[in-house]
Design a protein around this motif. Structure first.
Motif, PDB file in Angstrom:
ATOM      1  N   TYR A 237      52.629 -14.088  -0.240  1.00 28.78           N
ATOM      2  CA  TYR A 237      53.837 -13.702   0.487  1.00 28.78           C
ATOM      3  C   TYR A 237      54.083 -12.198   0.453  1.00 28.78           C
ATOM      4  CZ  TYR A 237      54.672 -18.701  -0.109  1.00 28.78           C
ATOM      5  OH  TYR A 237      54.551 -20.064  -0.088  1.00 28.78           O
ATOM      6  N   GLY A 238      53.072 -11.427   0.100  1.00 28.49           N
ATOM      7  CA  GLY A 238      53.255  -9.996  -0.078  1.00 28.49           C
ATOM      8  C   GLY A 238      53.764  -9.264   1.140  1.00 28.49           C
ATOM      9  N   ASN A 239      53.403  -9.723   2.341  1.00 28.72           N
ATOM     10  CA  ASN A 239      53.789  -9.026   3.569  1.00 28.72           C
ATOM     11  C   ASN A 239      54.942  -9.708   4.304  1.00 28.72           C
ATOM     12  OD1 ASN A 239      51.759  -7.019   3.278  1.00 28.72           O
ATOM     13  ND2 ASN A 239      50.231  -8.441   4.099  1.00 28.72           N
ATOM     14  N   PHE A 240      55.579 -10.678   3.695  1.00 31.81           N
ATOM     15  CA  PHE A 240      56.670 -11.387   4.357  1.00 31.81           C
ATOM     16  C   PHE A 240      57.906 -10.496   4.455  1.00 31.81           C
ATOM     17  CE2 PHE A 240      55.931 -16.191   4.486  1.00 31.81           C
ATOM     18  CZ  PHE A 240      54.569 -16.040   4.621  1.00 31.81           C
ATOM     19  N   THR A 241      58.655 -10.648   5.545  1.00 32.56           N
ATOM     20  CA  THR A 241      59.916  -9.926   5.713  1.00 32.56           C
ATOM     21  C   THR A 241      61.019 -10.609   4.907  1.00 32.56           C
ATOM     22  OG1 THR A 241      60.584 -11.239   7.627  1.00 32.56           O
ATOM     23  CG2 THR A 241      59.233  -9.268   8.048  1.00 32.56           C
ATOM     24  N   LEU A 242      62.176  -9.958   4.806  1.00 37.92           N
ATOM     25  CA  LEU A 242      63.297 -10.542   4.062  1.00 37.92           C
ATOM     26  C   LEU A 242      63.720 -11.898   4.630  1.00 37.92           C
ATOM     27  CD1 LEU A 242      65.568  -7.440   3.302  1.00 37.92           C
ATOM     28  CD2 LEU A 242      64.225  -8.760   1.685  1.00 37.92           C
ATOM     29  N   PRO A 243      63.927 -12.031   5.954  1.00 36.55           N
ATOM     30  CA  PRO A 243      64.298 -13.355   6.487  1.00 36.55           C
ATOM     31  C   PRO A 243      63.234 -14.415   6.214  1.00 36.55           C
ATOM     32  CG  PRO A 243      64.763 -11.647   8.104  1.00 36.55           C
ATOM     33  CD  PRO A 243      63.962 -10.996   7.014  1.00 36.55           C
ATOM     34  N   GLU A 244      61.966 -14.034   6.314  1.00 31.61           N
ATOM     35  CA  GLU A 244      60.886 -14.995   6.064  1.00 31.61           C
ATOM     36  C   GLU A 244      60.873 -15.432   4.603  1.00 31.61           C
ATOM     37  OE1 GLU A 244      57.605 -13.509   9.402  1.00 31.61           O
ATOM     38  OE2 GLU A 244      57.633 -12.606   7.414  1.00 31.61           O
ATOM     39  N   LEU A 245      61.077 -14.481   3.692  1.00 39.64           N
ATOM     40  CA  LEU A 245      61.111 -14.823   2.269  1.00 39.64           C
ATOM     41  C   LEU A 245      62.307 -15.713   1.945  1.00 39.64           C
ATOM     42  CD1 LEU A 245      60.118 -11.436   0.581  1.00 39.64           C
ATOM     43  CD2 LEU A 245      58.820 -13.568   0.504  1.00 39.64           C
TER      44      LEU A 245
END
Length: 365
Positions: A237-245
């Motif tokens: 999940y290193g490149n996930f955005t805040l909404p995605e996380l």
């Protein structure tokens, strides 16, 4: 920080106080809606102040209120709280979403805010990757990335330490290359865990760890904070955005919260067995007044009109000449008093404390 803000706001009593709560709408195009709602609240606030306090006492509040016009509302928050008195204004970006409120009185309207802040989950999320570790502060479904001298933490060759060395040609000598890489990785996660500890002081927030099996293994092998880890979410999940996380993490947070409510009920049974529990409003009121309250437990919807004497609370809707003060909601007063005495407040769903008269207390001694 918000708990300190609430204590400061509770100190304002018997003064003209205006409370405005703006629930923030999120998503593209909602900035205009939020601005319109703020303008509506300001207009209602002006009318309410003049009607409640008259022009003589309203001038200072009106001046403060005019200064709020044009305030830019961030969509990174759940809501905006505006609290104004005759010598005071506090604008707080709230991590929770409350109902739209404009209220003028002799104290700030804090009941729902206190409830929501207790109910909402506070936690940390740690996202592990082989070359980057990100730390987030979570409140409900809102994540804010911590960006300072410690995080995000990037993997560099500085984590070699003394695990091998390079010749001038750049060729690694000493242990096998794979061993050196593993030692560097362990050093990387060890330093990250050490720096994480600085954020875990003075709170008991759980940690939600996200990472692939290998990176999670490195971290768990070096961590001194395993007891704080609520769950591990496997994946990259290193490149996930805040909404995605948030969509990944928050369902796990809710599961954790449900388990915690059961733990609270178990805590009640334990305190009963140790003779450290009392219930019903009168007994709880007196225990709080004596300073013998470690945890105050209240059903969310419990409100009670009451007459209050100097020493206790009398539950009555009839006039009682022997009592000094009549209040519309003794439970709200009780919560404020408990907070002032550094008691923990826990709100439970309606019906959970029915057999205790909707309110209970775990004593200090």
């Amino acid at each position: 920080m918000l708990k300190d803000d609430i204590k400061q706001l509770m100190a304002y009593t018997d003064k003209p106080c205006l409370t405005i709560i703006i629930p923030v709408s999120h998503g593209f195009g909602n900035d205009k809606y939020n601005d319109t709602l703020l303008k509506k609240a300001i207009a209602e606030g002006k009318e309410m102040i003049l009607g409640k306090f008259g022009s003589k006492y309203a001038m200072a509040l009106l001046t403060y209120l005019e200064g709020v016009e044009g305030y830019s509302i961030s969509q990174d928050t759940g809501g905006l709280g505006i609290f104004i008195s005759n010598d005071f204004i506090e604008i707080i970006e709230l991590p929770v979403t409350l109902v739209y409120t404009v209220n003028a009185g002799n104290e700030f309207d804090l009941r729902e805010l206190i409830y929501e802040l207790d109910r909402v989950e506070h936690y940390f999320a740690l996202v592990l990757d082989a070359d980057l570790i990100r730390l987030f502060n979570g409140t409900g479904n809102i994540l804010k990335e911590i960006k300072d001298s410690h995080f995000p933490k990037k993997y560099t060759d500085e984590f070699e330490h003394e695990h091998g060395h390079r010749q001038e040609t750049g060729v690694i000598t000493g242990p096998e290359k794979s061993t050196i890489v593993e030692n560097r990785m362990r050093s990387f996660f060890k330093v990250a865990d050490r720096d994480l500890g600085q954020y875990l002081q003075n709170n008991n927030y759980p940690i939600f760890v996200l990472g692939a099996d290998k990176t999670e293994g490195y971290f768990m092998g070096e961590s001194h904070h395993k007891e704080r880890i609520a769950t591990v979410i496997h994946g990259s999940y290193g490149n996930f955005t805040l909404p995605e996380l948030s969509k990944i993490i928050y369902p796990k947070v809710q599961e954790y919260s449900t388990k915690n409510q059961q733990k609270t009920l178990d805590q009640i049974e334990d305190s009963i067995n140790k003779n450290l529990f009392t219930s019903n409003l009168t007994n709880v009121w007196n225990a709080v007044a004596e300073g013998n309250c470690r945890v105050l437990l209240v059903e969310k919807g419990f409100r009670q009109k009451a007459h209050i004497s100097r020493d206790n609370v009398t539950i009555s809707e009839d006039d009682d000449n022997s009592c000094e003060i009549e209040v519309d909601d003794a439970v709200d007063v009780l919560i404020r008093q408990a907070l002032k005495k550094n008691s923990e407040i826990i709100f439970l769903d309606n019906g959970k404390l029915a057999k205790f008269g909707q309110v209970g207390l775990i004593k200090r001694y």
